[in-house]
Design a protein around this motif. Structure first.
Motif: not given
Length: 294
Positions: A46-49, A94-101, A263-265, A267-281
């Motif tokens: 259960d990874c809900s905040p 955000e993936q873990l359910g936390f807003s920026q604030d 946290v690994n879940q 990161l996996t979501s960010l990799k699978d969606s391409g968001q992590l690559q977008e951030i890197q680029d």
């Protein structure tokens, strides 16, 4: 170290996005002596905040060092969301359910981050390479960035045009204390002269500028940054291909942290969606440095 050149200027000059002379990426493993077992990932599914076991309920506490350099951070303000690692931290949050604030930043000196013991953060993001020795004292997430080591020299350096590892072995090389860049010098380049070791980035930069050493070894994003923003007459002599398994930056957590799996879940979501690559680029583009040969 100053940060005279902003990202927009770098990009407008068609230069790769860069890293600060936070030679950090990579630090000593000498003080990671506690414990001997491998990390034990959380078994929580259960990874809900609401159910995540963060230090402060409803808040994700994230650490990094100060000053926090570009392109990993901008304006020495991790909370602004600018820079590669700030963006990664908020994307994970955000993936873990936390807003920026709901994200709180604290300062953690780099060389203390991977020391054994309790932590006052949920995870630390600070170009910390995942190494087996560190994993004896702390837990890491899966890697979020694979980094190559690179050599930076002034344009009139005797090794400015070196293309092989052998040509580097007679050079006077330097790196920041406690970094994997320093380890790379001693273990991979194996120079005939003892490498020079510096307490901080300004010392390393000054030594290079003053001709006390022929080159510094840093991670590739840092190499791009210092040659674009910190020196008027320096160049990336070359980079080394990633070692077997690759040197990767990971999110550092306390030994036995219940957050590792979530946290690994994330990161996996960010990799699978391409968001992590977008951030890197966005923040770390640039792969045109030549490779050294044997």
């Amino acid at each position: 170290m100053g940060k005279p050149m902003r990202r927009s200027l770098l990009l407008s000059a068609a230069l790769p996005a860069v890293a600060a002379l936070a030679l950090a990426g990579c630090a000593s493993e000498a003080d990671t002596t506690a414990g001997s077992s491998s990390p034990s990932p959380s078994t929580s599914a259960d990874c809900s905040p609401e159910t995540l076991q963060t230090l402060t309920p409803g808040t994700l506490t994230v650490a990094t060092d100060s000053p926090a350099y570009p392109p990993y951070f901008e304006d020495n303000d991790p909370s602004n969301g600018e820079g590669f690692e700030s963006a990664v931290a908020y994307a994970v949050a955000e993936q873990l359910g936390f807003s920026q604030d709901q994200v709180t930043w604290i300062t953690e000196p780099f060389n203390k981050s991977y020391a054994p013991g309790a932590k006052d953060f949920d995870f630390d993001i600070n170009q910390i390479s995942i190494t087996p020795k560190r994993q004896k004292a702390v837990d890491f997430s899966e890697g979020y960035y694979t980094v190559n080591q690179a050599v930076v020299a002034l344009e009139d350096s005797p090794i400015a045009n070196a293309t092989t590892l052998a040509e580097l072995q007679s050079a006077r090389l330097g790196a920041q204390v406690g970094t994997t860049s320093l380890d790379f010098i001693t273990e991979q380049i194996q120079p005939t002269q003892e490498p020079m070791v510096y307490n901080d980035t300004n010392d390393a930069k000054s030594a290079l500028e003053n001709g006390q050493i022929d080159a510094i070894v840093v991670d590739l994003p840092t190499a791009y940054y210092v040659t674009a923003a910190e020196f008027d007459n320096a160049k990336i002599v070359g980079q080394f291909a990633a070692q077997e398994g690759g040197e990767e930056f990971g999110l550092l957590m306390a030994k036995g942290s219940p957050l590792v799996q979530c946290v690994n879940q994330a990161l996996t979501s960010l990799k699978d969606s391409g968001q992590l690559q977008e951030i890197q680029d966005t923040w770390l583009v640039g792969e045109d440095a030549p490779y050294f040969t044997e």
